[in-house]
Structures are given as structure tokens and as C-alpha cells.
Design an enzyme around this catalytic site. Structure first.
Site, short mmCIF file in Angstrom:
data_model
loop_
_atom_site.label_atom_id
_atom_site.label_comp_id
_atom_site.label_asym_id
_atom_site.label_seq_id
_atom_site.Cartn_x
_atom_site.Cartn_y
_atom_site.Cartn_z
N ILE A 183 0.84 -1.20 0.00
CA ILE A 183 0.00 0.00 0.00
C ILE A 183 0.87 1.25 0.00
CG2 ILE A 183 -1.80 1.27 1.24
CD1 ILE A 183 -2.37 -1.48 2.66
N CYS A 184 0.49 2.22 -0.83
CA CYS A 184 1.18 3.52 -0.80
C CYS A 184 0.25 4.51 -0.11
CB CYS A 184 1.50 3.98 -2.21
SG CYS A 184 2.29 5.58 -2.25
N LEU A 185 0.50 4.73 1.17
CA LEU A 185 -0.33 5.68 1.92
C LEU A 185 0.58 6.39 2.92
CD1 LEU A 185 -3.21 6.69 2.48
CD2 LEU A 185 -3.48 4.88 4.14
#
Lengths: 244, 199
Positions: free
Chosen positions: B91-93
């Protein structure tokens, strides 16, 4: 709803005021003073009704919110409500009751050890863990309850920071670049017959100069003594060379 | 595990169980091991998105330095989203990286991920292929995401056209997931997907 009702009342009132004023003016044609008084009174009455309508709407709002609160309040029992109140004094990091409590300028409560660790984790980005406002060690306020006998600043009780540890590299194992490598630049002069003098300078290329031993130890005294002896020897040698 | 991490996860776990989102079946949290280092999250696809009706399972690993460092979260359920790798589930958060704050909890993380599903950030992508599709052809992206939700997350919206194309590739001896990835990457162009698979 409050606004609408206010408008209605205002409209009615203006009509009434207008109406009455007309009547008054007619009657005041004979008596001049009361009419003037009426015109002084009129804005006040409007103001009062306006306030009244505002307060009634507030009351409505309050009753509405209290009724909704009542709906929610029926389910959880008193114990949970007590717990909720306890939550107010929980540290935002460990979620436990705050120990050595401090509060940030943005109003968020923490245990000092927790907040300290957070600030240490990101020294270059010190923000409040809750609202991300800028915070620092100096911008938090310690909290003192009544029960606490010791009035000491929790910030003084910082978990002791581990002291820096560094070990010296093992000497002599690696080629230290002609003795320049670790900042210990040294030169050696040799005077003697040609082939032997060459050796004196070449032979200690690899090994760095040994460290100075600490003050006060017997080794230090010995080194001092030896260096003096050699200094005298060198001076004697030079004197002999000059005289000869 | 450091004491503070375990104790906090215990509290958070109880908080999540009691929270209203669990009551609404929007999020779910289960323990994987008993020492609170690994958990399994579940989020419902937000309504009015391509993920509606799906349930997405997440792997949550709690580091020893929690809560001073963020938990490591990854999608186990395969998902088609610009900010989530369709291969690894990474995840890119920002809040799972440098924007993490110690007052965040597993509940807020799960809710943030749910928000990520309804608001993708194609300019900061994790999966370049998906992000390109999102920018060039949003309708195609929605269709693909809905199809993936149906295939992997139990979403209700099946797309017979997509299923048919996948079936044709499967008949040619291609593994189903591989066929789905190829077709999704080429905007469901059967010819180009076949070309890529057999080249």
C-alpha cells in the site's frame, strides 16, 4: 427555523408598530410628548422580541440535543459512562492513564516518557501525535494534581538516554594509508649511513603511531622519561656532529 | 515485544471490537497470534465505488516500536487500485510511512484505508499500470476494479464480458489470474493480451 420565526415576529411587530404609530400619531397630534416617547420605545421592543425568538430557538435546539442524548444514554450503563470520563485523562500514546502527565500547547495530554520517546523517534519532525501541530520539549506544560506531593517537573524525569558508545578500531590490522588515514600525520627523520637510514623511514609505514597513554599511569611516566632521554641523546649527537 | 506495544494493541483491539464501524460491518479485526504482533483486518468496500459489496482482507504486522512507528499493512485480497500493488498488495499511503503519528490506532488505519479506496491518488501511485489506466480511461478502470472486486472480494457485480474473455484465455491454457492481469493491463483487449501472454 429560529430565523424564520424571528422574521415572522418581526414582520408582525413592524406592522403593529406601524399601525400603532399611525394611531399614536393621530392622537399625538394633540399631545406631542407621548408620541416622542413611543418612538424611543419602539426599537427596544423589537430588540426584546428578537432576543426572545433567539432564546426560544436556542431552547428548542437544547431540548432536541438533550432528547437525542437521552436516546443514546439509555443503552450504555453508568459504568461505561464512568469509563468515558476516565478517557479524558488517558495518554494519547499508550492509551493508559497518563503518568507524569504533560500537555502540549495544542491541548493534548501525554505521559512524559511516551511523548519523549515520540520526539526522540523523529528528532527532525517534531509534531503533536494527535493534531500534528509543531511541538517541542520546551513547549509542553507539566500537569500537577493535588495528590502529587513531589512538585517536580516530569520533564526532569526523562528516561535516561543511553550514553554514546564508541570503540576504537583495532590498531595495525589494516594498512592505514601511509599514516595519513586517521588524521594522525607523522613524519620520521633518520640520520645515519645511507642504506640504514632508508630503513628507519620505510619500516614504520604500515603501523600507525601508538596512542598516548592516559595521564598518571606508570606507563605515561615511563614514556615521558624515555622521551626526555632521547631528546638529550639527540642534542648530544647534534653537538658532537657540529664539533667534530 | 516491547510492553507498550502489546498493551496498546490489546486496548486498541477492544476499542475496535466496541466501535460502531464493527457494528455496521464496515471494518473487522481478528487476532492471528496470541502475542498481538500480527492481526488480520477486514474492510468493506465503500458504497458508490467500484469496490462496493467487496470485503478486503488485510495483513497487519505490529513492529516492536509500535506506536512510535507505523504498523506494516498489506492487502491479502487482490485489488485493482492505483495506490495498491496488484501483485503484492503493498500500500502507498503516507500515514503508513512518514506521516504516521503515535496517536493513530488500528481503527483509524482501517478507516483511512477505506477512505483510500473511495479516493485514489493516481499521482502518487504504487501500481503504475493501474494508475495509468485510471488517468487515461477512468471508465475502463472502474470496470476493471469492479470485476476484480467480484472475482476476489466477493463483490456482487459480475461482468459477463470480462468473464468470457478470461475463459477464452483459460481455454488456451493460461492460468486464470495471469489471464485477468494481462486483460486488465491491456484494457480488456483480448488480442493484445494474448499477444503479450504468448510472446
Amino acid at each position: 427555523m429560529g430565523w424564520k420565526s424571528f422574521q415572522k415576529i418581526k414582520n408582525k411587530l413592524q406592522w403593529k408598530v406601524g399601525h400603532v404609530s399611525f394611531v399614536q400619531r393621530v392622537t399625538a397630534a394633540s399631545k406631542k410628548n407621548p408620541s416622542l416617547e413611543f418612538w424611543k420605545l419602539a426599537p427596544k421592543t423589537i430588540y426584546r422580541t428578537q432576543n426572545m425568538s433567539a432564546s426560544t430557538s436556542e431552547e428548542v435546539r437544547e431540548t432536541a440535543s438533550s432528547s437525542s442524548r437521552g436516546d443514546g444514554g439509555d443503552k450504555p450503563n453508568t459504568k461505561e459512562e464512568e469509563k468515558k470520563e476516565d478517557n479524558l485523562l488517558e495518554c494519547n500514546i499508550c492509551l493508559d492513564t497518563a503518568k507524569d502527565a504533560v500537555v502540549s500547547l495544542c491541548g493534548h495530554l501525554f505521559c512524559w516518557p511516551c511523548l519523549h520517546q515520540w520526539l526522540e523517534t523523529r528528532p527532525n519532525r517534531q509534531v503533536c501525535p494527535v493534531c500534528k501541530a509543531a511541538i517541542s520539549r520546551d513547549k509542553v506544560v507539566p500537569l500537577y494534581g493535588r495528590g502529587s506531593t513531589k512538585q517536580e517537573d516530569p520533564r526532569d524525569k526523562v528516561p535516561p538516554r543511553p550514553a554514546g558508545q564508541r570503540t576504537e578500531p583495532e590498531p595495525g590490522n589494516n594498512f592505514s594509508g601511509f599514516g595519513f588515514g586517521d588524521g594522525g600525520f607523522h613524519m620520521s627523520f633518520g640520520i645515519g649511513a645511507f642504506p640504514f637510514g632508508f630503513f628507519t623511514s620505510t619500516f614504520n609505514f604500515g603501523e600507525p603511531r601508538p596512542n598516548v597513554s592516559p595521564h598518571g599511569t606508570p606507563q605515561y611516566m615511563e614514556e615521558q622519561f624515555l622521551s626526555k632521554v632521547f631528546l638529550w641523546l639527540a642534542m648530544l649527537f647534534i653537538a658532537w656532529l657540529l664539533l667534530a | 515485544m516491547a510492553n507498550i506495544a502489546a498493551q496498546r494493541i490489546k486496548r486498541e483491539f477492544k476499542e475496535v471490537i466496541r466501535s460502531e464501524e464493527v457494528a455496521k460491518c464496515a471494518i473487522k479485526l481478528d487476532l492471528v497470534d496470541n502475542n498481538y504482533t500480527e492481526l488480520r483486518g477486514e474492510i468493506a468496500g465503500p458504497p458508490d465505488t467500484a469496490y462496493e459489496g467487496g470485503n478486503f482482507v488485510l495483513e497487519i504486522k505490529v513492529p516492536e516500536t509500535y506506536p512510535f512507528n507505523p504498523p506494516k499493512v498489506r492487502f491479502i485480497t487482490k485489488i485493482w487500485h492505483p495506490n495498491i500493488s496488484s501483485v503484492t498488495g503493498a500500500i502507498c499511503l503516507d500515514i503508513l510511512k512518514d506521516q504516521w503519528a503515535a496517536a493513530m490506532t488500528l481503527r483509524t488505519v482501517l478507516l483511512s484505508l477505506q477512505a483510500l479506496l473511495s479516493a485514489a491518488e493516481p499521482d502518487d501511485p504504487q501500481d503504475a499500470v493501474v494508475a495509468r489506466q485510471y488517468k487515461e480511461n477512468v471508465e475502463m478502470f472502474r470496470l476493471t476494479a469492479r470485476h476484480w472486486t467480484n472475482a476476489y472480494a466477493g463483490g456482487p457485480n459480475a461482468n459477463p464480458e470480462c468473464d468470457e474473455k478470461i475463459k477464452r484465455l483459460v481455454d488456451m491454457g493460461i492460468e486464470e489470474h495471469q489471464a485477468r492481469v494481462a486483460l486488465s493491463s491491456y484494457n480488456w483487449d483480448l488480442e493484445r493480451a494474448t499477444e503479450q501472454l504468448f510472446s
